[in-house]
Design a protein around this motif. Sequence first.
Motif, PDB file in Angstrom:
ATOM      1  N   UNK A 150       0.792  -1.212   0.000  1.00  0.00           N
ATOM      2  CA  UNK A 150       0.000   0.000   0.000  1.00  0.00           C
ATOM      3  C   UNK A 150       0.827   1.266   0.000  1.00  0.00           C
ATOM      4  N   UNK A 151       2.117   1.141   0.180  1.00  0.00           N
ATOM      5  CA  UNK A 151       3.017   2.280   0.061  1.00  0.00           C
ATOM      6  C   UNK A 151       2.872   3.283   1.183  1.00  0.00           C
ATOM      7  N   UNK A 152       3.604   4.358   1.048  1.00  0.00           N
ATOM      8  CA  UNK A 152       3.561   5.402   2.039  1.00  0.00           C
ATOM      9  C   UNK A 152       4.454   5.137   3.242  1.00  0.00           C
ATOM     10  N   UNK A 153       5.173   4.050   3.234  1.00  0.00           N
ATOM     11  CA  UNK A 153       6.044   3.691   4.349  1.00  0.00           C
ATOM     12  C   UNK A 153       7.486   3.617   3.860  1.00  0.00           C
ATOM     13  N   UNK A 154       8.392   4.054   4.715  1.00  0.00           N
ATOM     14  CA  UNK A 154       9.812   3.841   4.440  1.00  0.00           C
ATOM     15  C   UNK A 154      10.116   2.408   4.860  1.00  0.00           C
ATOM     16  N   UNK A 155      10.423   1.560   3.895  1.00  0.00           N
ATOM     17  CA  UNK A 155      10.524   0.123   4.148  1.00  0.00           C
ATOM     18  C   UNK A 155      11.900  -0.325   4.631  1.00  0.00           C
ATOM     19  N   UNK A 156      12.831   0.594   4.831  1.00  0.00           N
ATOM     20  CA  UNK A 156      14.176   0.186   5.242  1.00  0.00           C
ATOM     21  C   UNK A 156      14.183  -0.406   6.648  1.00  0.00           C
ATOM     22  N   UNK A 157      13.553   0.262   7.599  1.00  0.00           N
ATOM     23  CA  UNK A 157      13.530  -0.238   8.979  1.00  0.00           C
ATOM     24  C   UNK A 157      12.679  -1.508   9.084  1.00  0.00           C
ATOM     25  N   UNK A 158      11.465  -1.556   8.501  1.00  0.00           N
ATOM     26  CA  UNK A 158      10.729  -2.829   8.554  1.00  0.00           C
ATOM     27  C   UNK A 158      11.465  -3.987   7.871  1.00  0.00           C
ATOM     28  N   UNK A 159      12.183  -3.714   6.789  1.00  0.00           N
ATOM     29  CA  UNK A 159      12.947  -4.779   6.127  1.00  0.00           C
ATOM     30  C   UNK A 159      14.064  -5.271   7.039  1.00  0.00           C
ATOM     31  N   UNK A 160      14.770  -4.352   7.693  1.00  0.00           N
ATOM     32  CA  UNK A 160      15.834  -4.743   8.610  1.00  0.00           C
ATOM     33  C   UNK A 160      15.283  -5.552   9.783  1.00  0.00           C
ATOM     34  N   UNK A 161      14.169  -5.108  10.352  1.00  0.00           N
ATOM     35  CA  UNK A 161      13.554  -5.840  11.461  1.00  0.00           C
ATOM     36  C   UNK A 161      13.043  -7.202  11.014  1.00  0.00           C
ATOM     37  N   UNK A 162      12.534  -7.282   9.788  1.00  0.00           N
ATOM     38  CA  UNK A 162      12.072  -8.564   9.261  1.00  0.00           C
ATOM     39  C   UNK A 162      13.234  -9.514   9.045  1.00  0.00           C
ATOM     40  N   UNK A 163      14.349  -9.002   8.557  1.00  0.00           N
ATOM     41  CA  UNK A 163      15.536  -9.833   8.356  1.00  0.00           C
ATOM     42  C   UNK A 163      16.017 -10.386   9.691  1.00  0.00           C
ATOM     43  N   UNK A 164      16.081  -9.530  10.706  1.00  0.00           N
ATOM     44  CA  UNK A 164      16.533  -9.969  12.029  1.00  0.00           C
ATOM     45  C   UNK A 164      15.552 -10.979  12.622  1.00  0.00           C
ATOM     46  N   UNK A 165      14.258 -10.672  12.555  1.00  0.00           N
ATOM     47  CA  UNK A 165      13.255 -11.573  13.106  1.00  0.00           C
ATOM     48  C   UNK A 165      13.223 -12.916  12.396  1.00  0.00           C
ATOM     49  N   UNK A 166      13.283 -12.890  11.069  1.00  0.00           N
ATOM     50  CA  UNK A 166      13.253 -14.144  10.308  1.00  0.00           C
ATOM     51  C   UNK A 166      14.515 -14.962  10.547  1.00  0.00           C
ATOM     52  N   UNK A 167      15.647 -14.306  10.688  1.00  0.00           N
ATOM     53  CA  UNK A 167      16.885 -15.027  10.973  1.00  0.00           C
ATOM     54  C   UNK A 167      16.805 -15.704  12.338  1.00  0.00           C
ATOM     55  N   UNK A 168      16.257 -15.011  13.320  1.00  0.00           N
ATOM     56  CA  UNK A 168      16.077 -15.630  14.636  1.00  0.00           C
ATOM     57  C   UNK A 168      15.102 -16.798  14.583  1.00  0.00           C
ATOM     58  N   UNK A 169      14.050 -16.667  13.761  1.00  0.00           N
ATOM     59  CA  UNK A 169      13.121 -17.780  13.578  1.00  0.00           C
ATOM     60  C   UNK A 169      13.794 -18.976  12.938  1.00  0.00           C
ATOM     61  N   UNK A 170      14.683 -18.728  11.979  1.00  0.00           N
ATOM     62  CA  UNK A 170      15.407 -19.822  11.340  1.00  0.00           C
ATOM     63  C   UNK A 170      16.412 -20.451  12.311  1.00  0.00           C
ATOM     64  N   UNK A 171      17.009 -19.643  13.160  1.00  0.00           N
ATOM     65  CA  UNK A 171      17.918 -20.184  14.179  1.00  0.00           C
ATOM     66  C   UNK A 171      17.134 -21.078  15.145  1.00  0.00           C
ATOM     67  N   UNK A 172      15.890 -20.714  15.430  1.00  0.00           N
ATOM     68  CA  UNK A 172      15.022 -21.576  16.239  1.00  0.00           C
ATOM     69  C   UNK A 172      14.876 -22.949  15.581  1.00  0.00           C
ATOM     70  N   UNK A 173      14.661 -22.975  14.258  1.00  0.00           N
ATOM     71  CA  UNK A 173      14.549 -24.244  13.537  1.00  0.00           C
ATOM     72  C   UNK A 173      15.834 -25.057  13.666  1.00  0.00           C
ATOM     73  N   UNK A 174      16.962 -24.384  13.568  1.00  0.00           N
ATOM     74  CA  UNK A 174      18.255 -25.058  13.698  1.00  0.00           C
ATOM     75  C   UNK A 174      18.422 -25.639  15.108  1.00  0.00           C
ATOM     76  N   UNK A 175      17.986 -24.904  16.115  1.00  0.00           N
ATOM     77  CA  UNK A 175      18.069 -25.375  17.499  1.00  0.00           C
ATOM     78  C   UNK A 175      17.162 -26.589  17.712  1.00  0.00           C
ATOM     79  N   UNK A 176      15.985 -26.595  17.088  1.00  0.00           N
ATOM     80  CA  UNK A 176      15.108 -27.766  17.176  1.00  0.00           C
ATOM     81  C   UNK A 176      15.825 -28.989  16.612  1.00  0.00           C
ATOM     82  N   UNK A 177      16.519 -28.812  15.491  1.00  0.00           N
ATOM     83  CA  UNK A 177      17.294 -29.910  14.919  1.00  0.00           C
ATOM     84  C   UNK A 177      18.416 -30.364  15.832  1.00  0.00           C
TER      85      UNK A 177
END
Length: 135
Positions: A32-59
């Motif tokens: 929908x636009x109107x947002x500066x996506x740099x900070x949400x993209x950075x937070x998404x990268x950090x959050x998704x990486x932590x979620x993937x590390x969770x998967x690795x820890x389960x393994x």
Amino acid sequence: MDQNAQVFLEALWSASIIPFSNDATFAAMASFGGFDMKIPALLSIIGATLGQVFNLIVGKLLLECHRKGWLFVQPHWYDKIALIFNKYFIWLLVFSWVSIVKFSLVFAGFLGTRTRFALPLILIGQIYCYGSYLL
């Protein structure tokens, strides 16, 4: 809740193997636009990486169960599959942002893949996934 915090938590949840999740807030902000996506993209990268590390820890927890004898896999097959995965299929971790490939991190943890080798591959994949929204 602040949208950036919600983007972080949704990325964390959707990157893990916990089912029924998505990045709805991030996708809506990007669409929908109107947002500066740099900070949400950075937070998404950090959050998704932590979620993937969770998967690795389960393994890795499954690996500990295997070592204690609670989860039996024949040693011959385990060694053979671990060698093949860590030699050829480890590169699939770059695509760990794809829903079906999330389980490869559980397999990687179970097959003894080192975290310091898997983490850069995960990070590259997440940067590609969320960085594509910045273009």
